[in-house]
Design a protein around this motif. Sequence first.
Motif, PDB file in Angstrom:
ATOM      1  N   ARG A   1     -26.171  10.107-115.740  1.00  0.00           N
ATOM      2  CA  ARG A   1     -26.184   8.773-114.125  1.00  0.00           C
ATOM      3  C   ARG A   1     -26.056   7.499-114.381  1.00  0.00           C
ATOM      4  NH1 ARG A   1     -27.051  12.760-110.073  1.00  0.00           N
ATOM      5  NH2 ARG A   1     -27.205  14.612-110.647  1.00  0.00           N
ATOM      6  N   GLY A   2     -27.585   7.242-115.682  1.00  0.00           N
ATOM      7  CA  GLY A   2     -28.209   5.873-115.635  1.00  0.00           C
ATOM      8  C   GLY A   2     -27.174   4.920-116.936  1.00  0.00           C
ATOM      9  N   LEU A   3     -26.521   5.741-117.212  1.00  0.00           N
ATOM     10  CA  LEU A   3     -25.235   5.387-118.721  1.00  0.00           C
ATOM     11  C   LEU A   3     -24.134   5.108-117.512  1.00  0.00           C
ATOM     12  CD1 LEU A   3     -24.146   4.751-121.317  1.00  0.00           C
ATOM     13  CD2 LEU A   3     -23.476   6.829-121.160  1.00  0.00           C
ATOM     14  N   LEU A   4     -23.018   5.949-116.415  1.00  0.00           N
ATOM     15  CA  LEU A   4     -22.543   5.906-115.651  1.00  0.00           C
ATOM     16  C   LEU A   4     -22.873   4.133-114.915  1.00  0.00           C
ATOM     17  CD1 LEU A   4     -21.282   9.198-115.268  1.00  0.00           C
ATOM     18  CD2 LEU A   4     -20.674   7.783-115.838  1.00  0.00           C
ATOM     19  N   LEU A   5     -24.037   4.057-114.087  1.00  0.00           N
ATOM     20  CA  LEU A   5     -24.303   2.814-113.173  1.00  0.00           C
ATOM     21  C   LEU A   5     -24.586   1.718-114.601  1.00  0.00           C
ATOM     22  CD1 LEU A   5     -26.609   4.960-110.878  1.00  0.00           C
ATOM     23  CD2 LEU A   5     -24.734   4.111-110.612  1.00  0.00           C
ATOM     24  N   LEU A   6     -24.837   1.782-116.070  1.00  0.00           N
ATOM     25  CA  LEU A   6     -24.954   0.984-116.625  1.00  0.00           C
ATOM     26  C   LEU A   6     -23.514   0.338-116.410  1.00  0.00           C
ATOM     27  CD1 LEU A   6     -26.596  -1.206-118.090  1.00  0.00           C
ATOM     28  CD2 LEU A   6     -26.204   0.414-119.993  1.00  0.00           C
ATOM     29  N   LEU A   7     -22.419   1.440-117.013  1.00  0.00           N
ATOM     30  CA  LEU A   7     -21.240   0.963-117.356  1.00  0.00           C
ATOM     31  C   LEU A   7     -20.856   0.081-115.729  1.00  0.00           C
ATOM     32  CD1 LEU A   7     -20.019   4.005-119.575  1.00  0.00           C
ATOM     33  CD2 LEU A   7     -20.685   1.367-119.869  1.00  0.00           C
ATOM     34  N   LEU A   8     -20.852   0.027-115.076  1.00  0.00           N
ATOM     35  CA  LEU A   8     -20.135   0.547-113.920  1.00  0.00           C
ATOM     36  C   LEU A   8     -21.280  -1.137-113.323  1.00  0.00           C
ATOM     37  CD1 LEU A   8     -20.469   2.913-111.082  1.00  0.00           C
ATOM     38  CD2 LEU A   8     -18.573   1.557-111.299  1.00  0.00           C
ATOM     39  N   ASP A   9     -22.375  -1.482-113.794  1.00  0.00           N
ATOM     40  CA  ASP A   9     -22.788  -2.254-113.804  1.00  0.00           C
ATOM     41  C   ASP A   9     -22.230  -4.046-114.644  1.00  0.00           C
ATOM     42  OD1 ASP A   9     -24.733  -4.572-112.045  1.00  0.00           O
ATOM     43  OD2 ASP A   9     -26.075  -3.867-112.927  1.00  0.00           O
ATOM     44  N   ASN A  10     -22.426  -3.724-115.860  1.00  0.00           N
ATOM     45  CA  ASN A  10     -21.591  -4.364-116.712  1.00  0.00           C
ATOM     46  C   ASN A  10     -20.665  -5.031-116.091  1.00  0.00           C
ATOM     47  OD1 ASN A  10     -23.695  -3.620-118.663  1.00  0.00           O
ATOM     48  ND2 ASN A  10     -22.542  -2.460-119.506  1.00  0.00           N
ATOM     49  N   GLN A  11     -19.758  -4.071-115.132  1.00  0.00           N
ATOM     50  CA  GLN A  11     -18.171  -4.431-115.140  1.00  0.00           C
ATOM     51  C   GLN A  11     -18.156  -5.564-113.904  1.00  0.00           C
ATOM     52  OE1 GLN A  11     -15.743  -4.322-116.560  1.00  0.00           O
ATOM     53  NE2 GLN A  11     -17.018  -3.247-118.049  1.00  0.00           N
ATOM     54  N   ARG A  12     -19.321  -5.174-113.232  1.00  0.00           N
ATOM     55  CA  ARG A  12     -19.726  -6.349-112.242  1.00  0.00           C
ATOM     56  C   ARG A  12     -20.510  -7.277-112.802  1.00  0.00           C
ATOM     57  NH1 ARG A  12     -22.839  -1.846-109.937  1.00  0.00           N
ATOM     58  NH2 ARG A  12     -21.889   0.167-108.849  1.00  0.00           N
ATOM     59  N   THR A  13     -21.007  -7.807-113.596  1.00  0.00           N
ATOM     60  CA  THR A  13     -21.649  -8.769-113.754  1.00  0.00           C
ATOM     61  C   THR A  13     -20.524  -9.152-114.632  1.00  0.00           C
ATOM     62  OG1 THR A  13     -23.872  -7.232-114.416  1.00  0.00           O
ATOM     63  CG2 THR A  13     -23.039 -10.036-115.827  1.00  0.00           C
ATOM     64  N   ALA A  14     -19.470  -8.917-115.027  1.00  0.00           N
ATOM     65  CA  ALA A  14     -18.070  -9.739-115.507  1.00  0.00           C
ATOM     66  C   ALA A  14     -17.204 -10.547-114.214  1.00  0.00           C
ATOM     67  CB  ALA A  14     -16.634  -8.527-116.230  1.00  0.00           C
ATOM     68  N   PHE A  15     -17.720  -9.675-112.877  1.00  0.00           N
ATOM     69  CA  PHE A  15     -17.084 -10.385-112.201  1.00  0.00           C
ATOM     70  C   PHE A  15     -17.578 -11.607-110.974  1.00  0.00           C
ATOM     71  CE2 PHE A  15     -13.788  -6.931-111.576  1.00  0.00           C
ATOM     72  CZ  PHE A  15     -12.711  -7.164-110.771  1.00  0.00           C
ATOM     73  N   ARG A  16     -19.202 -10.977-111.885  1.00  0.00           N
ATOM     74  CA  ARG A  16     -20.091 -12.722-111.170  1.00  0.00           C
ATOM     75  C   ARG A  16     -19.473 -13.509-112.059  1.00  0.00           C
ATOM     76  NH1 ARG A  16     -23.872  -7.847-110.348  1.00  0.00           N
ATOM     77  NH2 ARG A  16     -23.507  -7.280-108.252  1.00  0.00           N
ATOM     78  N   ASN A  17     -19.582 -13.056-113.038  1.00  0.00           N
ATOM     79  CA  ASN A  17     -19.631 -14.712-113.675  1.00  0.00           C
ATOM     80  C   ASN A  17     -18.380 -15.421-114.061  1.00  0.00           C
ATOM     81  OD1 ASN A  17     -22.387 -13.546-115.243  1.00  0.00           O
ATOM     82  ND2 ASN A  17     -21.252 -12.672-117.287  1.00  0.00           N
ATOM     83  N   ALA A  18     -17.001 -13.953-113.493  1.00  0.00           N
ATOM     84  CA  ALA A  18     -15.234 -15.064-113.661  1.00  0.00           C
ATOM     85  C   ALA A  18     -16.046 -16.318-112.710  1.00  0.00           C
ATOM     86  CB  ALA A  18     -14.482 -14.308-113.383  1.00  0.00           C
ATOM     87  N   LEU A  19     -16.298 -15.846-111.673  1.00  0.00           N
ATOM     88  CA  LEU A  19     -16.887 -16.432-110.494  1.00  0.00           C
ATOM     89  C   LEU A  19     -17.980 -18.058-110.144  1.00  0.00           C
ATOM     90  CD1 LEU A  19     -16.370 -13.366-107.573  1.00  0.00           C
ATOM     91  CD2 LEU A  19     -14.912 -15.886-107.359  1.00  0.00           C
ATOM     92  N   SER A  20     -18.863 -17.720-111.105  1.00  0.00           N
ATOM     93  CA  SER A  20     -19.515 -17.992-111.906  1.00  0.00           C
ATOM     94  C   SER A  20     -19.055 -20.107-111.718  1.00  0.00           C
ATOM     95  CB  SER A  20     -20.183 -18.157-112.586  1.00  0.00           C
ATOM     96  OG  SER A  20     -21.347 -19.137-112.935  1.00  0.00           O
ATOM     97  N   GLY A  21     -19.676 -21.074-110.834  1.00  0.00           N
ATOM     98  CA  GLY A  21     -19.850 -22.098-110.755  1.00  0.00           C
ATOM     99  C   GLY A  21     -18.383 -23.078-109.934  1.00  0.00           C
ATOM    100  N   LEU A  22     -17.718 -21.622-109.225  1.00  0.00           N
ATOM    101  CA  LEU A  22     -16.453 -22.124-108.707  1.00  0.00           C
ATOM    102  C   LEU A  22     -16.161 -22.601-107.565  1.00  0.00           C
ATOM    103  CD1 LEU A  22     -13.695 -19.687-110.529  1.00  0.00           C
ATOM    104  CD2 LEU A  22     -14.220 -21.782-111.169  1.00  0.00           C
ATOM    105  N   THR A  23     -15.880 -23.724-106.930  1.00  0.00           N
ATOM    106  CA  THR A  23     -15.637 -23.749-105.427  1.00  0.00           C
ATOM    107  C   THR A  23     -14.822 -22.573-104.952  1.00  0.00           C
ATOM    108  OG1 THR A  23     -13.740 -24.671-105.585  1.00  0.00           O
ATOM    109  CG2 THR A  23     -15.644 -25.721-106.357  1.00  0.00           C
ATOM    110  N   GLU A  24     -14.749 -22.825-103.533  1.00  0.00           N
ATOM    111  CA  GLU A  24     -13.718 -21.475-102.718  1.00  0.00           C
ATOM    112  C   GLU A  24     -12.500 -22.076-102.877  1.00  0.00           C
ATOM    113  OE1 GLU A  24     -14.937 -19.166-100.245  1.00  0.00           O
ATOM    114  OE2 GLU A  24     -17.144 -19.430-101.628  1.00  0.00           O
ATOM    115  N   GLU A  25     -12.240 -23.274-102.896  1.00  0.00           N
ATOM    116  CA  GLU A  25     -10.444 -23.294-102.974  1.00  0.00           C
ATOM    117  C   GLU A  25     -10.286 -22.720-104.190  1.00  0.00           C
ATOM    118  OE1 GLU A  25      -7.594 -27.133-103.500  1.00  0.00           O
ATOM    119  OE2 GLU A  25      -9.553 -27.765-102.888  1.00  0.00           O
TER     120      GLU A  25
END
Length: 179
Positions: free
Chosen positions: A15-39
């Motif tokens: 369970r912990g491993l599955l949640l960690l792998l999900l969270d790793n991908q969520r982090t990639a999304f958050r990083n992709a949006l880091s510092g961008l404007t709404e536009e």
Amino acid sequence: MTETPSIPNPISDERGLLLLLLDNQRTAFRNALSGLTEEQARSVPSASEMSLASLLKHVIDGEEAMTSRITGTPRGGGEDPVAAWMAAWNVTDDETVGVLLARFGEAQHATEAAVAAETDLDRDVHLPADVARWMTPGVAYTVRYLLLHQIEELARHAGHADIIRQSLDGARADTLGLG
């Protein structure tokens, strides 16, 4: 700054491993949006029709749908799941990056709670026929399968997010928070 997964280390169970792998991908999304404007987050800078904001909304919808199926909690509106899936690609004016990221966090916490409460990862989960037709045929739709499918979806779309981010300003999602 790189988002730190909310799952404690070391991971000693599935369970912990599955949640960690999900969270790793969520982090990639958050990083992709880091510092961008709404536009920038709403722009479509590549050959794809996707923006980072629409991708984020789509993966949030997918995670919320998965969690609602696991918990047996109906989603609001009782609308057609295919219509809901299509609508999840359209970002409204009030769905800012901040609003979407907050919703992403809420979806994460709901998933973590559902997985923690689940007594059997091999439990079959009912999928309506109009949803199952889009899933891998011939497999049992278990809690484990739905979690693995969500990891697959997040990873696929995190790759899209990385390409879109590179098209915007040359930055790569995997290195945005390092430093």
